[in-house]
Scaffold this active site. Structure first.
Site, PDB file in Angstrom:
ATOM      1  N   ASP A 193     -21.587 -24.574  -0.958  1.00 58.86           N
ATOM      2  CA  ASP A 193     -20.865 -25.674  -0.394  1.00 58.86           C
ATOM      3  C   ASP A 193     -20.141 -26.600  -1.144  1.00 58.86           C
ATOM      4  O   ASP A 193     -20.783 -26.766  -2.402  1.00 58.86           O
ATOM      5  CB  ASP A 193     -22.043 -26.793   0.393  1.00 58.86           C
ATOM      6  CG  ASP A 193     -21.663 -27.595   1.032  1.00 58.86           C
ATOM      7  OD1 ASP A 193     -21.097 -27.980   2.191  1.00 58.86           O
ATOM      8  OD2 ASP A 193     -21.989 -28.946   0.535  1.00 58.86           O
ATOM      9  N   GLU A 275     -16.683 -21.753   2.043  1.00 63.19           N
ATOM     10  CA  GLU A 275     -15.753 -22.370   3.199  1.00 63.19           C
ATOM     11  C   GLU A 275     -14.449 -22.027   2.945  1.00 63.19           C
ATOM     12  O   GLU A 275     -13.971 -21.848   1.942  1.00 63.19           O
ATOM     13  CB  GLU A 275     -15.929 -23.875   3.135  1.00 63.19           C
ATOM     14  CG  GLU A 275     -17.592 -24.537   2.849  1.00 63.19           C
ATOM     15  CD  GLU A 275     -17.485 -25.761   2.610  1.00 63.19           C
ATOM     16  OE1 GLU A 275     -16.524 -26.580   3.157  1.00 63.19           O
ATOM     17  OE2 GLU A 275     -17.966 -26.264   1.399  1.00 63.19           O
ATOM     18  N   ASP A 358     -26.770 -30.676   1.178  1.00 63.56           N
ATOM     19  CA  ASP A 358     -25.748 -29.753   0.889  1.00 63.56           C
ATOM     20  C   ASP A 358     -26.478 -28.279   0.767  1.00 63.56           C
ATOM     21  O   ASP A 358     -25.831 -27.419   0.888  1.00 63.56           O
ATOM     22  CB  ASP A 358     -25.374 -30.361  -0.668  1.00 63.56           C
ATOM     23  CG  ASP A 358     -24.527 -31.738  -0.569  1.00 63.56           C
ATOM     24  OD1 ASP A 358     -24.149 -31.921   0.414  1.00 63.56           O
ATOM     25  OD2 ASP A 358     -24.436 -32.226  -1.788  1.00 63.56           O
TER      26      ASP A 358
END
Ligand SMILES: [Zn+2]
Length: 383
Positions: A193, A275, A358
């Site tokens: 993340d 991501e 997170d």
């Protein structure tokens, strides 16, 4: 994959003077070619060579160097056209775009210059190069670089190298074609993340803090404001130097983080789930107070460092849709805004699972990595 390897040259003062005179000469020549290209509206290599080659030869440039200079100009116009097409200079008719199109491309006296194997040869064991200059061929110019870099150069260097000078130092930037090892079938995924307070958090719970980087950026910003207010020439020069220093620091931080993440994935036989950064600008725009702190290019840089280090290590990388990774429970899948009572905390309103926000997001990304890999490889099997 293509890799660039930079080594620092250690020229004697005489050698440095010859290198500097050479860069000045080739960039002066490039400006001439650029003016001709602009005036004649010719930016194709063959056509431009026909009308400028003789002049460059007459000016004392060798055949190879003359061709490199022409190619450099052609490449610069190609890049400018691509930038205009991509809208990087604003819409049609914008002042920036008009300015760029209204005059020939200009090269700084010390702009980088590519050298091919005929103008530059490497003696890797002796850690020296031999390089063409306007003062004749310089032999035995010493360079220095880590053992790793020398190994890569020895095995894979191919094609041109750029001669670059920066802050009074000299560098060669060589291109290497490194074959990728086959990607190992991953046994699970490390989810990553990306954020601001924590630059990168893994699903294993490791948080790579952005504290050092944010502190540097903060200091730089204050200094920048002071220098900009001054507006003098030396202040501008200092500003430029500072900006580069900050970028180097950020790049170095990203390298260290990328290396740690890839090493951990390799050690445990897992892949890496990242991501998909397409939407990161939109997502980050929401966090106003921190907006100035963030350079979205820095995320892209970290992503690309991870991708290439992973490719070199044969570690699988999967990009996943980051939607709702911060609101979804990584334990039961329940999605709810109220799962996030604070910036740092995640507490599921359905199952009670609690974790650092997170880390929870990284666990969701890891799970999506597993699913993404399964889907893409089911397609492979079907094909
Ligand atoms: Zn839950």
């Amino acid at each position: 994959m293509k890799l660039v390897v930079q080594v620092r040259l250690l020229p004697t003062p005489e050698q440095a003077a010859a290198l500097e005179a050479t860069l000045h000469a080739v960039n002066q020549a490039a400006n001439l070619v650029s003016q001709t290209a602009f005036a004649a509206g010719v930016t194709r290599e063959y056509a431009l060579r026909k009308i400028t080659y003789g002049e460059l030869k007459a000016a004392g440039l060798g055949a190879q160097t003359a061709q490199r200079v022409i190619k450099k100009v052609v490449d610069a116009y190609t890049t400018l056209r691509a930038n205009i097409r991509a809208g990087n200079l604003g819409p049609q008719g914008s002042p920036r775009r008009k300015r760029a199109q209204s005059k020939p491309i200009a090269f700084r006296p010390s702009a980088a210059q590519p050298f091919d194997d005929r103008c530059l040869s490497w003696q890797l064991d002796a850690r020296t190069v031999s390089i063409w200059t306007t003062a004749g061929r310089l032999r035995g110019v010493a360079f220095t670089g880590s053992a790793d870099r020398i190994k890569t150069l020895t095995a894979y260097r191919k094609g041109e190298s750029d001669l670059v000078t920066r802050d009074g130092m000299w560098f060669l930037i060589a291109t290497c074609e490194v074959p990728d090892p086959p990607v190992a079938t991953p046994d699970g995924f490390v989810g990553v993340d990306l954020g601001i307070a924590n630059i990168a958090t893994t699903s294993d719970g490791k948080r790579h803090s952005g504290r050092g980087l944010n502190a540097v950026r903060h200091r730089q910003r204050e200094l920048r404001a002071r220098l900009q207010a001054k507006g003098t020439k030396s202040a501008k020069r200092l500003l430029k130097k500072r900006r580069r220093k900050e970028a180097r620091f950020a790049a170095n931080t990203n390298h260290v983080i990328a290396k740690q993440i890839v090493t951990e994935a390799e050690r445990t036989g897992r892949g890496i789930a990242l991501e998909d950064l397409g939407g990161i600008r939109d997502r980050v725009r929401l966090r106003k107070p921190q907006r100035v702190t963030l350079h979205s290019w820095s995320f892209h840089q970290l992503g690309s460092f991870i991708a290439y280090k992973a490719a070199r290590a044969g570690v699988a990388v999967v990009h996943v849709d980051p939607a709702y990774t911060s609101q979804a429970c990584s334990s039961c899948g329940h999605v709810d805004k109220r799962n996030r009572p604070g910036q740092e905390t995640f507490a599921c309103t359905s199952c009670g699972f609690a974790e650092h926000a997170d880390v929870n997001a990284a666990r969701n990304i890891a799970a999506r990595g597993v699913a993404g890999w399964a889907v893409s490889h089911a397609a492979d099997d079907a094909a």
